[in-house]
Design an enzyme around this catalytic site. Structure first.
Site, short mmCIF file in Angstrom:
data_model
loop_
_atom_site.label_atom_id
_atom_site.label_comp_id
_atom_site.label_asym_id
_atom_site.label_seq_id
_atom_site.Cartn_x
_atom_site.Cartn_y
_atom_site.Cartn_z
N ARG A 1 -0.49 -27.31 10.21
CA ARG A 1 0.73 -28.09 10.42
C ARG A 1 1.45 -27.49 11.63
O ARG A 1 1.01 -26.50 12.20
CB ARG A 1 1.62 -28.12 9.17
CG ARG A 1 1.65 -26.95 8.25
CD ARG A 1 2.23 -25.70 8.83
NE ARG A 1 3.53 -25.93 9.43
CZ ARG A 1 4.10 -25.14 10.30
NH1 ARG A 1 3.47 -24.02 10.70
NH2 ARG A 1 5.27 -25.41 10.83
N GLY A 2 2.58 -28.12 12.00
CA GLY A 2 3.25 -27.75 13.24
C GLY A 2 2.70 -28.67 14.32
O GLY A 2 1.48 -28.73 14.51
N ARG B 1 -0.99 -37.96 10.89
CA ARG B 1 0.43 -37.66 10.65
C ARG B 1 1.24 -38.40 11.72
O ARG B 1 0.90 -38.30 12.90
CB ARG B 1 0.72 -36.15 10.71
CG ARG B 1 0.36 -35.42 9.43
CD ARG B 1 0.95 -34.02 9.39
NE ARG B 1 2.29 -34.00 8.84
CZ ARG B 1 3.05 -32.90 8.81
NH1 ARG B 1 2.61 -31.77 9.32
NH2 ARG B 1 4.27 -32.93 8.28
N GLN C 1 8.15 -23.57 4.89
CA GLN C 1 7.53 -23.02 6.11
C GLN C 1 8.31 -21.81 6.61
O GLN C 1 7.75 -20.93 7.26
CB GLN C 1 7.49 -24.08 7.22
CG GLN C 1 6.54 -25.23 6.95
CD GLN C 1 7.25 -26.42 6.33
OE1 GLN C 1 8.21 -26.25 5.58
NE2 GLN C 1 6.79 -27.61 6.61
N ASP D 1 9.13 -31.96 16.96
CA ASP D 1 7.92 -32.76 16.70
C ASP D 1 7.79 -33.94 17.65
O ASP D 1 6.69 -34.34 18.00
CB ASP D 1 7.93 -33.25 15.25
CG ASP D 1 7.66 -32.07 14.32
OD1 ASP D 1 8.61 -31.32 14.03
OD2 ASP D 1 6.49 -31.87 13.96
N ASN E 1 12.69 -33.14 14.27
CA ASN E 1 12.15 -31.85 13.82
C ASN E 1 12.28 -31.81 12.30
O ASN E 1 12.78 -32.76 11.68
CB ASN E 1 12.89 -30.68 14.50
CG ASN E 1 12.17 -29.36 14.29
OD1 ASN E 1 10.96 -29.24 14.49
ND2 ASN E 1 12.89 -28.34 13.84
N LYS E 2 11.83 -30.74 11.71
CA LYS E 2 11.79 -30.61 10.25
C LYS E 2 13.11 -31.04 9.61
O LYS E 2 14.19 -30.71 10.10
CB LYS E 2 11.47 -29.15 9.91
CG LYS E 2 11.36 -28.82 8.44
CD LYS E 2 10.46 -29.73 7.66
CE LYS E 2 9.05 -29.82 8.22
NZ LYS E 2 8.28 -30.98 7.66
#
Ligand code: MRU
Length: 353
Positions: free
Chosen positions: A49-50, A92, A199, A240, A250-251
């Site tokens: 991920r990332g 994704r 994370q 992202d 982003n997250k």
């Protein structure tokens, strides 16, 4: 061969090796992927991920698939490879790096109309290796630029994991931390645990402790209180997908931190390679937000922590409006307001040597 103990993905002959990040920090298991579908599964299930690491994995999945495709001629190869690339891109939706990397690999086919199938397979594999090597180089450049925004003895707050594990190696937001720490060991990093996938507590804390960088873990809801007490000098997060005007996905929870940082006068930086920028989107409204399994919210390590049957929403990302962002740290420099012009110029700049 992995470059550092934190490198998440590499080639071993014709096998893609992926560190299973779902098991970190307590178990270090490496998945051996020999088919593109195994890599796609690793992306979907977040073993890797990332956004930049997912992009690299996508390029490698394409190279694995190209090698094993049965095609008697270039036209058949191209048709089958196009279909595979579509499937990889869909693994994704939010991160820009996945489609960027798959497009870069697919461009090899377009740019070499005279090449036969074995030659295309070789060129595609080489492109996937270049994407990995370039990502690490660019992260080091991001680190050099970004170290300038960290004051002496700076107290940095970061979110999710934008480290070596989220990239080819070295990291973006944590690349800045690594570069700053190299010149000033008195810095301190606060990492938020980052519910629901953790994370921050599992991966960022692990990276920082591995590198012996002074750090403290907090629950996500403690960030405001720390800023109120003037215990944070700068916030640095990854990204992202960044729209043409600087709006940044982003997250989930990043937007909340940006609002808090602005309310407390704390600079808020995004660190990301240019492959995260999506110039086709004028603003963040069009960024697709991945919705993940509600069970990630209702359960904790497989255990139900809400009433049985409770509904939950689980958006994996949010969008921070550009007005809340102090600067975007890229491999070609720090983009400041007005972002639309700065982003355009950054995209035109030559890559760092
Ligand atoms: O769902 P994840 O773990 O893939 O989300 C990761 C993030 O949001 C990171 O901050 C982002 O991808 C940048 S990583 C350099």
């Amino acid at each position: 061969m992995p470059g550092s103990s934190l490198r998440p993905i590499w080639w071993d002959g014709d096998v893609v090796m992926i560190v299973d990040q779902r098991l970190l920090p307590h178990k270090h298991k490496v998945l051996r992927c020999t088919t593109p579908d195994e890599v796609i599964r690793a992306i979907k299930t977040m073993a890797i991920r990332g956004a930049p690491a997912v992009g690299i994995a996508g390029a490698m999945a394409a190279a694995l698939g190209a090698r094993t495709l049965t095609a008697a001629d270039v036209a058949t190869f191209r048709r089958k490879f196009t279909h595979l690339c579509h499937r990889i891109r869909a693994a994704r939706p939010t991160g820009n790096n996945l489609s960027w990397a798959v497009d870069a690999v697919f461009a090899v086919v377009i740019e070499n109309p005279g090449a036969d199938v074995p030659e295309l397979q070789r060129l595609i594999r080489r492109k996937s290796e270049e994407i990995l090597a370039e990502d690490v180089r660019f992260n080091e450049a991001i680190g050099r630029w970004g170290a300038e925004v960290v004051p002496k003895g700076g107290r940095i707050l970061t979110y999710c994991n934008a480290g070596a594990l989220a990239t080819g190696d070295y990291g973006t937001a944590l690349g800045v931390v690594r570069a700053a720490f190299a010149v000033d060991p008195s810095i301190h990093v606060t990492c938020c645990e980052t519910r629901p996938f953790l994370q921050g507590s599992r991966l960022t804390a692990y990276e920082l402790m591995t590198e012996k960088i002074p750090c403290t873990l907090i629950t996500d809801n403690a960030a405001g209180s720390l800023m109120q007490q003037r215990k944070i000098d700068v916030v640095i997060v990854g990204a992202d997908r960044i729209a043409a005007n600087g709006d940044t996905a982003n997250k989930i929870g990043t937007y909340m931190l940006a609002v808090l940082a602005n309310a407390h006068g704390v600079p808020f930086y995004v660190a990301a390679p240019r492959s995260t920028i999506d110039p086709t989107l004028p603003n963040g409204a069009g960024i697709p937000i991945e919705q993940r399994d509600p069970k990630e919210v209702t359960h904790f390590y497989g255990r139900l922590v809400a009433p049985r049957g409770m509904k939950a929403e689980n958006p994996a990302f949010d969008v921070t409006p550009h007005r809340l962002i102090t600067g975007i740290i890229t491999e070609v420099g720090i983009i400041r307001k007005p972002f639309t012009r700065g982003i355009r110029r950054a995209l035109e700049a030559p890559p760092p040597a």
